[in-house]
Scaffold this motif. Structure first.
Motif, PDB file in Angstrom:
ATOM      1  N   MET A  26       0.851  -1.195   0.000  1.00 40.43           N
ATOM      2  CA  MET A  26       0.000   0.000   0.000  1.00 40.43           C
ATOM      3  C   MET A  26       0.885   1.243   0.000  1.00 40.43           C
ATOM      4  SD  MET A  26      -2.796   1.130   2.859  1.00 40.43           S
ATOM      5  CE  MET A  26      -3.632  -0.428   2.660  1.00 40.43           C
ATOM      6  N   PRO A  27       0.694   2.208  -0.903  1.00 41.86           N
ATOM      7  CA  PRO A  27       1.514   3.405  -0.935  1.00 41.86           C
ATOM      8  C   PRO A  27       1.456   4.134   0.391  1.00 41.86           C
ATOM      9  CG  PRO A  27       0.132   3.260  -2.890  1.00 41.86           C
ATOM     10  CD  PRO A  27      -0.317   2.193  -1.958  1.00 41.86           C
ATOM     11  N   PRO A  28       2.538   4.774   0.827  1.00 41.90           N
ATOM     12  CA  PRO A  28       2.553   5.411   2.133  1.00 41.90           C
ATOM     13  C   PRO A  28       1.526   6.502   2.293  1.00 41.90           C
ATOM     14  CG  PRO A  28       4.489   6.051   0.818  1.00 41.90           C
ATOM     15  CD  PRO A  28       3.820   4.909   0.117  1.00 41.90           C
ATOM     16  N   GLU A  29       1.150   7.199   1.190  1.00 39.53           N
ATOM     17  CA  GLU A  29       0.179   8.270   1.325  1.00 39.53           C
ATOM     18  C   GLU A  29      -1.219   7.751   1.651  1.00 39.53           C
ATOM     19  OE1 GLU A  29       1.820   7.480  -1.364  1.00 39.53           O
ATOM     20  OE2 GLU A  29       0.695   7.765  -3.233  1.00 39.53           O
ATOM     21  N   PHE A  30      -1.451   6.462   1.464  1.00 43.06           N
ATOM     22  CA  PHE A  30      -2.740   5.892   1.794  1.00 43.06           C
ATOM     23  C   PHE A  30      -2.656   4.989   3.024  1.00 43.06           C
ATOM     24  CE2 PHE A  30      -3.194   6.410  -2.942  1.00 43.06           C
ATOM     25  CZ  PHE A  30      -3.911   7.570  -2.828  1.00 43.06           C
ATOM     26  N   SER A  31      -1.618   5.190   3.831  1.00 37.51           N
ATOM     27  CA  SER A  31      -1.445   4.380   5.025  1.00 37.51           C
ATOM     28  C   SER A  31      -2.585   4.599   5.995  1.00 37.51           C
ATOM     29  CB  SER A  31      -0.120   4.741   5.715  1.00 37.51           C
ATOM     30  OG  SER A  31      -0.023   4.100   6.953  1.00 37.51           O
ATOM     31  N   LEU A  32      -2.934   3.542   6.699  1.00 35.38           N
ATOM     32  CA  LEU A  32      -3.956   3.652   7.727  1.00 35.38           C
ATOM     33  C   LEU A  32      -3.433   4.329   8.984  1.00 35.38           C
ATOM     34  CD1 LEU A  32      -5.712   0.185   7.504  1.00 35.38           C
ATOM     35  CD2 LEU A  32      -6.621   2.391   6.827  1.00 35.38           C
ATOM     36  N   GLN A  33      -2.125   4.567   9.071  1.00 31.73           N
ATOM     37  CA  GLN A  33      -1.570   5.229  10.231  1.00 31.73           C
ATOM     38  C   GLN A  33      -2.050   6.679  10.235  1.00 31.73           C
ATOM     39  OE1 GLN A  33       0.149   3.771  12.557  1.00 31.73           O
ATOM     40  NE2 GLN A  33       0.426   1.789  11.581  1.00 31.73           N
ATOM     41  N   SER A  34      -2.965   7.023  11.093  1.00 30.80           N
ATOM     42  CA  SER A  34      -3.461   8.380  11.191  1.00 30.80           C
ATOM     43  C   SER A  34      -3.638   8.727  12.654  1.00 30.80           C
ATOM     44  CB  SER A  34      -4.787   8.544  10.441  1.00 30.80           C
ATOM     45  OG  SER A  34      -5.763   7.683  10.972  1.00 30.80           O
ATOM     46  N   HIS A  35      -3.759  10.005  12.919  1.00 30.86           N
ATOM     47  CA  HIS A  35      -3.841  10.492  14.285  1.00 30.86           C
ATOM     48  C   HIS A  35      -5.175  11.212  14.480  1.00 30.86           C
ATOM     49  CE1 HIS A  35       0.420   9.533  14.750  1.00 30.86           C
ATOM     50  NE2 HIS A  35       0.620  10.131  13.584  1.00 30.86           N
TER      51      HIS A  35
ATOM     52  N   ARG B 156     -10.906  14.973   6.366  1.00 31.91           N
ATOM     53  CA  ARG B 156      -9.756  15.710   6.850  1.00 31.91           C
ATOM     54  C   ARG B 156      -9.169  16.550   5.712  1.00 31.91           C
ATOM     55  NH1 ARG B 156      -6.766  12.556  11.169  1.00 31.91           N
ATOM     56  NH2 ARG B 156      -8.276  11.029  11.951  1.00 31.91           N
ATOM     57  N   ARG B 157      -8.676  17.715   6.059  1.00 27.90           N
ATOM     58  CA  ARG B 157      -8.051  18.563   5.052  1.00 27.90           C
ATOM     59  C   ARG B 157      -6.861  17.851   4.403  1.00 27.90           C
ATOM     60  NH1 ARG B 157      -7.962  24.072   4.359  1.00 27.90           N
ATOM     61  NH2 ARG B 157      -6.196  24.867   3.181  1.00 27.90           N
TER      62      ARG B 157
ATOM     63  N   THR C 297      -4.169  15.161  -0.154  1.00 27.26           N
ATOM     64  CA  THR C 297      -3.493  13.980  -0.680  1.00 27.26           C
ATOM     65  C   THR C 297      -4.118  13.529  -1.994  1.00 27.26           C
ATOM     66  OG1 THR C 297      -2.840  13.226   1.519  1.00 27.26           O
ATOM     67  CG2 THR C 297      -2.945  11.558  -0.201  1.00 27.26           C
ATOM     68  N   LEU C 298      -5.441  13.667  -2.104  1.00 28.51           N
ATOM     69  CA  LEU C 298      -6.156  13.248  -3.306  1.00 28.51           C
ATOM     70  C   LEU C 298      -6.201  14.336  -4.384  1.00 28.51           C
ATOM     71  CD1 LEU C 298      -9.150  11.322  -1.695  1.00 28.51           C
ATOM     72  CD2 LEU C 298      -7.090  10.369  -2.745  1.00 28.51           C
ATOM     73  N   ASN C 299      -5.612  15.506  -4.090  1.00 30.48           N
ATOM     74  CA  ASN C 299      -5.586  16.618  -5.052  1.00 30.48           C
ATOM     75  C   ASN C 299      -6.982  17.097  -5.435  1.00 30.48           C
ATOM     76  OD1 ASN C 299      -2.696  16.740  -5.275  1.00 30.48           O
ATOM     77  ND2 ASN C 299      -2.797  14.903  -6.568  1.00 30.48           N
TER      78      ASN C 299
ATOM     79  N   ARG D 182     -14.906   7.190  -4.862  1.00 31.57           N
ATOM     80  CA  ARG D 182     -14.142   6.023  -5.310  1.00 31.57           C
ATOM     81  C   ARG D 182     -12.693   6.108  -4.835  1.00 31.57           C
ATOM     82  NH1 ARG D 182     -15.558   2.899  -9.895  1.00 31.57           N
ATOM     83  NH2 ARG D 182     -13.469   3.173 -10.734  1.00 31.57           N
ATOM     84  N   ARG D 183     -12.119   7.295  -4.881  1.00 32.02           N
ATOM     85  CA  ARG D 183     -10.736   7.449  -4.417  1.00 32.02           C
ATOM     86  C   ARG D 183     -10.648   7.439  -2.895  1.00 32.02           C
ATOM     87  NH1 ARG D 183      -8.499  12.543  -6.366  1.00 32.02           N
ATOM     88  NH2 ARG D 183     -10.583  13.238  -6.976  1.00 32.02           N
TER      89      ARG D 183
END
Length: 256
Positions: free
Chosen positions: A1-10, A180-181, A186-188, A203-204
Protein backbone atom coordinates in the motif's frame (compact mmCIF):
# COMPACT_ATOMS: atom_id res chain seq x y z
CA UNK A 1 0.00 0.00 0.00
CA UNK A 2 1.51 3.40 -0.94
CA UNK A 3 2.55 5.41 2.13
CA UNK A 4 0.18 8.27 1.32
CA UNK A 5 -2.74 5.89 1.79
CA UNK A 6 -1.44 4.38 5.02
CA UNK A 7 -3.96 3.65 7.73
CA UNK A 8 -1.57 5.23 10.23
CA UNK A 9 -3.46 8.38 11.19
CA UNK A 10 -3.84 10.49 14.28
CA UNK A 11 -6.82 12.14 15.97
CA UNK A 12 -7.65 15.33 14.13
CA UNK A 13 -7.22 18.47 16.23
CA UNK A 14 -10.08 20.58 14.98
CA UNK A 15 -10.10 24.31 15.53
CA UNK A 16 -12.06 25.23 12.42
CA UNK A 17 -14.54 23.40 10.20
CA UNK A 18 -14.81 24.85 6.70
CA UNK A 19 -18.17 24.38 5.00
CA UNK A 20 -17.97 24.80 1.24
CA UNK A 21 -21.22 25.53 -0.60
CA UNK A 22 -21.24 25.62 -4.42
CA UNK A 23 -24.09 27.76 -5.67
CA UNK A 24 -25.76 28.83 -8.89
CA UNK A 25 -28.98 30.88 -8.73
CA UNK A 26 -29.90 29.63 -5.25
CA UNK A 27 -31.38 32.80 -3.76
CA UNK A 28 -34.56 30.99 -2.64
CA UNK A 29 -32.83 28.28 -0.63
CA UNK A 30 -29.35 29.34 0.36
CA UNK A 31 -30.31 31.60 3.26
CA UNK A 32 -31.93 28.73 5.15
CA UNK A 33 -28.90 26.55 4.40
CA UNK A 34 -26.47 29.15 5.76
CA UNK A 35 -28.58 29.82 8.85
CA UNK A 36 -28.49 26.12 9.69
CA UNK A 37 -24.69 26.22 9.38
CA UNK A 38 -24.76 28.82 12.16
CA UNK A 39 -24.83 32.06 10.20
CA UNK A 40 -25.31 34.85 10.92
CA UNK A 41 -25.69 33.49 14.45
CA UNK A 42 -27.30 30.58 16.20
CA UNK A 43 -27.91 31.65 19.78
CA UNK A 44 -29.68 28.43 20.71
CA UNK A 45 -26.56 26.30 20.24
CA UNK A 46 -23.13 26.99 21.74
CA UNK A 47 -20.40 25.90 19.35
CA UNK A 48 -17.03 24.57 20.48
CA UNK A 49 -15.42 24.96 17.05
CA UNK A 50 -15.06 27.86 14.66
CA UNK A 51 -17.28 27.49 11.62
CA UNK A 52 -16.10 28.97 8.34
CA UNK A 53 -18.67 29.06 5.56
CA UNK A 54 -17.55 29.64 1.98
CA UNK A 55 -20.12 30.11 -0.77
CA UNK A 56 -18.62 29.54 -4.21
CA UNK A 57 -20.75 31.26 -6.80
CA UNK A 58 -20.65 29.93 -10.35
CA UNK A 59 -22.05 33.04 -12.03
CA UNK A 60 -25.49 33.50 -10.52
CA UNK A 61 -27.80 36.01 -12.17
CA UNK A 62 -30.09 36.31 -9.14
CA UNK A 63 -29.45 37.55 -5.58
CA UNK A 64 -27.46 34.50 -4.41
CA UNK A 65 -24.30 36.50 -3.72
CA UNK A 66 -26.16 39.24 -1.85
CA UNK A 67 -27.92 36.69 0.35
CA UNK A 68 -24.64 34.93 1.11
CA UNK A 69 -22.95 38.23 2.02
CA UNK A 70 -25.91 39.17 4.22
CA UNK A 71 -25.44 35.87 6.05
CA UNK A 72 -21.75 36.76 6.64
CA UNK A 73 -20.43 33.91 4.52
CA UNK A 74 -17.19 34.31 2.59
CA UNK A 75 -18.03 34.55 -1.12
CA UNK A 76 -15.68 33.15 -3.75
CA UNK A 77 -16.40 33.53 -7.46
CA UNK A 78 -15.60 30.71 -9.81
CA UNK A 79 -16.35 29.36 -13.25
CA UNK A 80 -19.51 27.27 -13.39
CA UNK A 81 -19.18 23.57 -12.63
CA UNK A 82 -19.49 21.86 -9.28
CA UNK A 83 -16.05 20.25 -9.33
CA UNK A 84 -14.43 23.58 -10.19
CA UNK A 85 -16.43 25.39 -7.52
CA UNK A 86 -15.70 22.87 -4.79
CA UNK A 87 -11.97 23.08 -5.48
CA UNK A 88 -12.07 26.88 -5.56
CA UNK A 89 -13.74 26.92 -2.15
CA UNK A 90 -11.31 24.39 -0.69
CA UNK A 91 -8.39 26.51 -1.91
CA UNK A 92 -9.67 29.41 0.21
CA UNK A 93 -10.60 27.30 3.24
CA UNK A 94 -8.59 27.43 6.46
CA UNK A 95 -10.30 24.59 8.32
CA UNK A 96 -8.80 21.34 9.58
CA UNK A 97 -11.94 19.61 8.29
CA UNK A 98 -13.67 20.31 4.98
CA UNK A 99 -17.43 19.73 4.64
CA UNK A 100 -19.00 19.99 1.19
CA UNK A 101 -22.66 21.02 1.28
CA UNK A 102 -25.21 21.54 -1.48
CA UNK A 103 -26.92 24.93 -1.42
CA UNK A 104 -30.40 23.48 -0.87
CA UNK A 105 -29.50 21.05 1.93
CA UNK A 106 -29.83 21.59 5.69
CA UNK A 107 -27.31 20.30 8.22
CA UNK A 108 -28.66 18.81 11.47
CA UNK A 109 -28.23 20.74 14.71
CA UNK A 110 -24.98 19.88 16.45
CA UNK A 111 -23.44 18.64 13.21
CA UNK A 112 -19.95 19.91 14.04
CA UNK A 113 -19.58 17.79 17.18
CA UNK A 114 -20.67 14.69 15.30
CA UNK A 115 -18.24 15.37 12.45
CA UNK A 116 -15.30 15.73 14.82
CA UNK A 117 -16.31 12.68 16.88
CA UNK A 118 -16.67 10.61 13.69
CA UNK A 119 -13.23 11.53 12.40
CA UNK A 120 -11.64 10.75 15.76
CA UNK A 121 -13.32 7.36 16.06
CA UNK A 122 -11.32 4.22 15.37
CA UNK A 123 -11.96 2.71 11.97
CA UNK A 124 -10.80 -0.40 10.18
CA UNK A 125 -10.45 -1.36 6.55
CA UNK A 126 -12.82 -4.21 5.91
CA UNK A 127 -12.40 -4.92 2.23
CA UNK A 128 -11.06 -8.45 1.92
CA UNK A 129 -8.29 -7.45 -0.48
CA UNK A 130 -6.69 -5.08 2.02
CA UNK A 131 -4.15 -7.05 4.05
CA UNK A 132 -3.78 -4.55 6.86
CA UNK A 133 -6.23 -4.91 9.73
CA UNK A 134 -4.65 -2.28 11.95
CA UNK A 135 -7.18 0.11 13.40
CA UNK A 136 -6.88 3.75 12.46
CA UNK A 137 -8.87 6.92 12.75
CA UNK A 138 -11.48 7.67 10.13
CA UNK A 139 -10.52 9.93 7.22
CA UNK A 140 -13.92 10.79 5.77
CA UNK A 141 -17.64 10.48 6.24
CA UNK A 142 -21.15 11.68 5.45
CA UNK A 143 -24.64 12.05 6.90
CA UNK A 144 -27.82 10.12 6.32
CA UNK A 145 -30.18 11.65 3.78
CA UNK A 146 -33.68 13.00 4.38
CA UNK A 147 -35.80 14.23 1.48
CA UNK A 148 -38.01 17.04 2.77
CA UNK A 149 -41.29 15.73 1.39
CA UNK A 150 -43.95 13.70 3.24
CA UNK A 151 -44.87 11.03 0.66
CA UNK A 152 -44.03 7.38 1.35
CA UNK A 153 -42.22 7.04 -1.99
CA UNK A 154 -39.50 9.35 -0.68
CA UNK A 155 -38.99 7.12 2.36
CA UNK A 156 -38.32 4.24 -0.04
CA UNK A 157 -35.72 6.33 -1.86
CA UNK A 158 -34.13 7.31 1.46
CA UNK A 159 -33.85 3.66 2.49
CA UNK A 160 -32.15 2.75 -0.76
CA UNK A 161 -29.67 5.60 -0.31
CA UNK A 162 -28.96 4.52 3.28
CA UNK A 163 -28.36 0.90 2.24
CA UNK A 164 -26.04 1.89 -0.58
CA UNK A 165 -24.08 4.18 1.73
CA UNK A 166 -23.73 1.62 4.51
CA UNK A 167 -22.90 -1.46 2.46
CA UNK A 168 -21.27 -0.03 -0.67
CA UNK A 169 -19.55 3.00 0.91
CA UNK A 170 -20.97 5.17 -1.87
CA UNK A 171 -22.79 8.27 -0.61
CA UNK A 172 -24.03 11.05 -2.83
CA UNK A 173 -22.68 14.60 -2.65
CA UNK A 174 -25.94 15.84 -1.14
CA UNK A 175 -25.20 13.80 1.99
CA UNK A 176 -22.68 16.47 3.06
CA UNK A 177 -19.37 14.70 2.48
CA UNK A 178 -16.70 15.68 5.00
CA UNK A 179 -13.04 14.75 5.28
CA UNK A 180 -9.76 15.71 6.85
CA UNK A 181 -8.05 18.56 5.05
CA UNK A 182 -4.92 16.44 4.69
CA UNK A 183 -6.96 13.68 3.04
CA UNK A 184 -8.41 16.14 0.52
CA UNK A 185 -4.94 17.47 -0.25
CA UNK A 186 -3.49 13.98 -0.68
CA UNK A 187 -6.16 13.25 -3.31
CA UNK A 188 -5.59 16.62 -5.05
CA UNK A 189 -9.22 17.57 -4.69
CA UNK A 190 -12.18 16.92 -6.95
CA UNK A 191 -12.06 16.39 -10.67
CA UNK A 192 -13.14 19.54 -12.51
CA UNK A 193 -16.34 17.89 -13.68
CA UNK A 194 -19.86 19.36 -13.82
CA UNK A 195 -21.38 16.05 -12.65
CA UNK A 196 -20.26 12.87 -10.86
CA UNK A 197 -17.39 14.71 -9.19
CA UNK A 198 -18.69 13.40 -5.86
CA UNK A 199 -18.88 9.80 -7.11
CA UNK A 200 -15.35 9.93 -8.50
CA UNK A 201 -14.03 11.43 -5.25
CA UNK A 202 -15.76 8.74 -3.18
CA UNK A 203 -14.14 6.02 -5.31
CA UNK A 204 -10.74 7.45 -4.42
CA UNK A 205 -11.67 7.92 -0.77
CA UNK A 206 -12.20 4.15 -0.53
CA UNK A 207 -8.41 3.85 -0.38
CA UNK A 208 -8.57 5.36 3.09
CA UNK A 209 -11.12 2.84 4.34
CA UNK A 210 -14.82 2.97 5.11
CA UNK A 211 -16.60 6.27 5.77
CA UNK A 212 -18.09 7.36 9.05
CA UNK A 213 -21.87 7.40 8.65
CA UNK A 214 -23.45 9.99 10.94
CA UNK A 215 -26.94 8.87 11.91
CA UNK A 216 -28.29 12.43 11.93
CA UNK A 217 -29.82 13.34 8.61
CA UNK A 218 -29.15 16.13 6.15
CA UNK A 219 -32.36 17.67 4.85
CA UNK A 220 -32.49 17.40 1.07
CA UNK A 221 -34.21 19.72 -1.33
CA UNK A 222 -37.95 20.40 -1.05
CA UNK A 223 -37.98 21.05 -4.79
CA UNK A 224 -37.61 17.40 -5.63
CA UNK A 225 -40.38 15.14 -6.92
CA UNK A 226 -40.35 11.37 -7.01
CA UNK A 227 -40.28 11.28 -10.82
CA UNK A 228 -37.43 13.80 -10.97
CA UNK A 229 -35.54 11.94 -8.23
CA UNK A 230 -35.89 8.55 -9.91
CA UNK A 231 -35.01 10.00 -13.32
CA UNK A 232 -31.93 11.66 -11.83
CA UNK A 233 -30.84 8.42 -10.17
CA UNK A 234 -31.25 6.54 -13.47
CA UNK A 235 -29.21 9.15 -15.35
CA UNK A 236 -26.48 9.12 -12.70
CA UNK A 237 -26.38 5.31 -12.60
CA UNK A 238 -26.14 5.20 -16.41
CA UNK A 239 -23.33 7.74 -16.32
CA UNK A 240 -21.55 5.81 -13.58
CA UNK A 241 -21.71 2.65 -15.69
CA UNK A 242 -20.28 4.58 -18.64
CA UNK A 243 -17.55 5.99 -16.39
CA UNK A 244 -16.63 2.60 -14.88
CA UNK A 245 -16.56 1.04 -18.34
CA UNK A 246 -13.81 3.44 -19.37
CA UNK A 247 -15.93 6.06 -21.07
CA UNK A 248 -15.01 9.71 -21.39
CA UNK A 249 -15.17 12.14 -18.53
CA UNK A 250 -18.75 13.42 -18.09
CA UNK A 251 -18.00 16.91 -19.44
CA UNK A 252 -20.91 16.62 -21.86
CA UNK A 253 -23.38 16.63 -18.98
CA UNK A 254 -23.93 20.25 -17.97
CA UNK A 255 -26.66 19.70 -15.39
CA UNK A 256 -25.79 21.40 -12.12
Amino acid sequence: MPPEFSLQSHPVNVNTISIIVPALNEEKSIEETLERCGFPSDKTHKRSHTIEVIVVDGGSTDATVKVAEKCQAKVVRSARGRGLQLNAGAAKATGDVLLFLHADCLLPLGYEEKVVASLNASGRKRRWWHRSTQAAHVHWGCFQMHIRAPEFKFRVIERSIAARTRFMWTPYGDQALFMRRTTFQTLNGFKDWPLLEDYEMVRRLHRFGRPALVCDRVGGSRRISADVCISHILVVCSSKHHFRAGGNEPQHILTF
